[in-house]
Design a protein around this motif. Structure first.
Motif, PDB file in Angstrom:
ATOM      1  N   TRP A 156      25.660 -18.426 -11.107  1.00 29.35           N
ATOM      2  CA  TRP A 156      26.401 -17.513 -10.284  1.00 29.35           C
ATOM      3  C   TRP A 156      25.801 -16.387  -9.498  1.00 29.35           C
ATOM      4  O   TRP A 156      26.377 -15.600  -8.719  1.00 29.35           O
ATOM      5  N   ASP A 187      31.665 -18.851 -17.563  1.00 31.81           N
ATOM      6  CA  ASP A 187      30.865 -18.302 -16.479  1.00 31.81           C
ATOM      7  C   ASP A 187      30.860 -18.954 -15.052  1.00 31.81           C
ATOM      8  O   ASP A 187      31.147 -18.400 -14.176  1.00 31.81           O
ATOM      9  N   MET A 188      31.168 -20.700 -15.304  1.00 29.57           N
ATOM     10  CA  MET A 188      31.150 -21.464 -14.493  1.00 29.57           C
ATOM     11  C   MET A 188      31.494 -22.829 -14.681  1.00 29.57           C
ATOM     12  O   MET A 188      31.496 -23.149 -15.892  1.00 29.57           O
ATOM     13  N   LEU A 229      34.570 -18.984  -4.443  1.00 31.47           N
ATOM     14  CA  LEU A 229      33.947 -19.167  -5.648  1.00 31.47           C
ATOM     15  C   LEU A 229      33.486 -20.459  -5.805  1.00 31.47           C
ATOM     16  O   LEU A 229      32.778 -21.071  -6.440  1.00 31.47           O
ATOM     17  N   ILE A 237      32.336 -20.874  -9.575  1.00 33.42           N
ATOM     18  CA  ILE A 237      31.791 -19.698 -10.166  1.00 33.42           C
ATOM     19  C   ILE A 237      33.330 -18.838 -10.623  1.00 33.42           C
ATOM     20  O   ILE A 237      34.234 -19.019 -10.108  1.00 33.42           O
ATOM     21  N   HIS A 241      32.351 -13.054 -12.379  1.00 32.98           N
ATOM     22  CA  HIS A 241      31.128 -13.038 -11.623  1.00 32.98           C
ATOM     23  C   HIS A 241      31.339 -13.103 -10.160  1.00 32.98           C
ATOM     24  O   HIS A 241      30.376 -12.443  -9.631  1.00 32.98           O
ATOM     25  N   GLY A 242      32.304 -13.697  -9.624  1.00 36.58           N
ATOM     26  CA  GLY A 242      32.368 -13.842  -8.241  1.00 36.58           C
ATOM     27  C   GLY A 242      32.693 -12.280  -7.709  1.00 36.58           C
ATOM     28  O   GLY A 242      32.067 -11.915  -6.717  1.00 36.58           O
TER      29      GLY A 242
END
Length: 402
Positions: A156, A187-188, A229, A237, A241-242
């Motif tokens: 990310w 997280d992703m 994202l 993402i 985190h974005g």
């Protein structure tokens, strides 16, 4: 309801701080040990065979990448020391001398030329990473205590050396108490994968339905606030985190948070946990609960909701932690205003409002059983892609079709 954060092993205890690094740098692993066995090395620091090895089978069913294009990494820690799995099934300590001329380690385990790949997994806690098309760049560094540690991929973070690499991971703790594992989208989300755990039971987790990956990418793209994202066809993402990367609004959940605070100023919210039922009401800026214990929470920010942290942090204390987790789930699933009795356990009631965690919604819609780890407290009411077995006989990681 037995939320996983109330079990002996929870994700935030299983893998402390992984994926929680600042945007500017990759994460340094800090994987918490849980009654783990020896540290995998002898007195000289050489690799040794750990007891209790578990057969690990890796199957490539991507349909897009041959076995030669798949690179596997098993990294984590044992007894507080960071280790990595060698192809022969031994654990080797992380060492600064492992960095090559390019400044990075090469801990990749190659898959068999064809068919399934058979490995032996010793006691350890960590992650199984897969990288498709090219290898990941793990860097051995010195941590704050002067010990060798790894910088983990942070997909990310645009400046991360692994940002352009198609990769993903599963998480696990394997010790004398059993195997505890999950696929994760906290997280992703990038590579669809499934875990099958055999032993006392035969269980699977994380299986993405046919076309589910593409559907998840499209669903997130369709929501304007979440569309940034989606990074090409490489990954989505997570919105927390974005937010840190400037791709997601810092006040996205503010209207919902404010309405929750306003609503429960005038009436009670009940939260039922394994410890008992808590009754809460907003007094001033604090959401205060009485019951088995007195616990209170400040008004959370959007970031607190997305990371289930900050004002919604959940200590492993059996009281504040479970209430925080249920509140965090209620915010992400947008169920707190629909019902004054939490947790909501009917998935048909989740993500029903326009202002909700559309990323997590897409992750759940993508899986065959509707379970996913779209946010850290997705285990509330057992909707996470998590399985465990106290008498495991084998674990299989399958990279499924794109």
């Amino acid at each position: 309801m037995t939320a996983r954060h109330q079990r002996p092993l929870g994700r935030r205890k299983l893998l402390v701080a992984l994926g929680g690094a600042a945007v500017a740098a990759p994460a340094i692993a800090a994987i918490a040990p849980h009654a783990l066995a020896d540290n995998g090395t002898d007195a000289s620091g050489a690799a040794t065979e750990a007891a209790g090895t578990l057969p690990l089978t890796v199957v490539n069913e991507t349909g897009s990448f041959g076995n030669g294009d798949v690179h596997l990494y098993v990294v984590g820690n044992l007894d507080g020391k960071q280790v990595r799995l060698a192809p022969d099934g031994t654990l080797a300590p992380i060492a600064l001398s492992d960095n090559g001329a390019d400044g990075y380690t090469d801990y990749a385990i190659s898959l068999s030329g064809s068919g399934a790949t058979q490995l032996s997994l010793p006691y350890m806690s960590g992650r199984i990473y897969v990288a498709l098309g090219e290898k990941l760049k793990f860097k051995a560094v010195t941590d704050g205590a002067g010990n060798a540690a790894l910088q983990y991929p942070a997909g990310w973070v645009s400046s991360d050396p692994n940002y352009g690499v198609l990769h993903d991971c599963a998480e696990f703790t394997y010790n004398s108490s059993g195997m505890f594992c999950n696929t994760t989208m906290v997280d992703m989300f990038s590579v669809p994968m499934a875990i099958r755990l055999t032993g006392a039971k035969d269980q699977t987790a994380g299986t993405v339905r046919a076309g589910g990956r593409a559907a998840a990418f499209e669903a997130v793209r369709q929501v304007p606030e979440f569309a940034p994202l989606v990074i090409d066809d490489t990954r989505i993402i997570a919105p927390g985190h974005g937010l840190d990367a400037g791709l997601f609004a810092k006040d996205y959940f503010a209207p919902y948070i404010d309405e929750v605070w306003s609503t429960y100023t005038g009436k009670d919210l009940t939260v039922t946990t394994n410890a008992g039922t808590f009754t809460g009401r907003v007094r001033g800026e604090q959401f205060t609960f009485s019951g088995p214990a007195s616990v209170s929470f400040a008004r959370p920010s959007t970031r607190d909701v997305l990371f289930c942290d900050g004002a919604l942090a959940a200590p492993n204390d059996g009281t504040t932690g479970p209430v925080a987790a249920i509140l965090g789930a209620g915010f992400n699933r947008s169920t707190l205003l629909a019902s004054a009795a939490q947790p909501t356990t009917d998935p048909a009631a989740f993500y029903g409002t326009e202002l909700t965690n559309h990323y997590a919604k897409a992750m759940h819609a993508a899986t065959e059983d509707g379970r996913a780890y779209g946010f850290a407290f997705d285990d509330v009411a057992d909707f996470a892609s998590y399985i465990q077995d106290t008498a495991p006989t084998g674990i299989r990681l399958t990279l499924t079709a794109f």
